[in-house]
Design a protein around this motif. Structure first.
Motif, mmCIF file in Angstrom:
data_model
loop_
_atom_site.group_PDB
_atom_site.id
_atom_site.type_symbol
_atom_site.label_atom_id
_atom_site.label_comp_id
_atom_site.label_asym_id
_atom_site.label_seq_id
_atom_site.Cartn_x
_atom_site.Cartn_y
_atom_site.Cartn_z
ATOM 1 N N GLY A 151 8.078 3.046 1.751
ATOM 2 C CA GLY A 151 7.614 1.703 2.047
ATOM 3 C C GLY A 151 6.523 1.645 3.100
ATOM 4 N N THR A 152 6.013 2.806 3.491
ATOM 5 C CA THR A 152 4.961 2.846 4.494
ATOM 6 C C THR A 152 3.653 2.346 3.902
ATOM 7 N N LEU A 153 3.036 1.418 4.588
ATOM 8 C CA LEU A 153 1.758 0.865 4.165
ATOM 9 C C LEU A 153 0.655 1.896 4.384
ATOM 10 N N ARG A 154 -0.278 1.956 3.469
ATOM 11 C CA ARG A 154 -1.397 2.889 3.595
ATOM 12 C C ARG A 154 -2.708 2.114 3.528
ATOM 13 N N ILE A 155 -3.590 2.397 4.473
ATOM 14 C CA ILE A 155 -4.946 1.862 4.441
ATOM 15 C C ILE A 155 -5.842 2.961 3.900
ATOM 16 N N MET A 156 -6.479 2.678 2.795
ATOM 17 C CA MET A 156 -7.392 3.641 2.178
ATOM 18 C C MET A 156 -8.722 3.543 2.929
#
Length: 124
Positions: free
Chosen positions: A82-87
């Motif tokens: 559930g960790t958000l990732r910023i591309m």
């Protein structure tokens, strides 16, 4: 005079714009990993996910204090935990790799739920 009544309490529900005209967003910390540098992304802890917009929405990254910002994407599906990732893309990835080593901590100033500033490393 009772200074602990509702009008002077620091209870968030009793605060008004008259006293606090700005909402201050936090500075969060991210530990730089090998995959962050190789694949041009930043993982945000689940604890800080609430600060950001939804999946596949745009986010503006400012690289340091004087950068006009680049538009990138939030991905909330790629990590199982559930960790958000910023591309971050190539430009921000290069900026990060030129300033931070694996294991270093990068501070991110959350300006709004769709805008962040990657802060320069602090040199002591």
């Amino acid at each position: 005079m009772n200074y602990l009544n509702n009008s002077y309490s620091l209870n968030p529900s009793s605060l008004s714009n008259r006293y606090f005209p700005l909402f201050f967003m936090p500075i969060i910390k991210v530990t730089i990993g090998t995959t962050n540098l190789q694949q041009n992304h930043i993982n945000i802890s689940t604890h800080d996910n609430y600060l950001f917009e939804g999946n596949h929405t745009n986010i503006f990254l400012h690289l340091g204090d004087y950068h006009q910002g680049i538009e990138r994407t939030i991905n909330r599906e790629v990590n199982e935990g559930g960790t958000l990732r910023i591309m971050t893309g190539a430009e921000a990835g290069e900026w990060i790799s030129n300033r931070f080593a694996v294991g270093a901590t990068m501070n991110i100033d959350v300006i709004a739920n769709n805008r962040v500033r990657l802060l320069e490393p602090v040199i002591i």
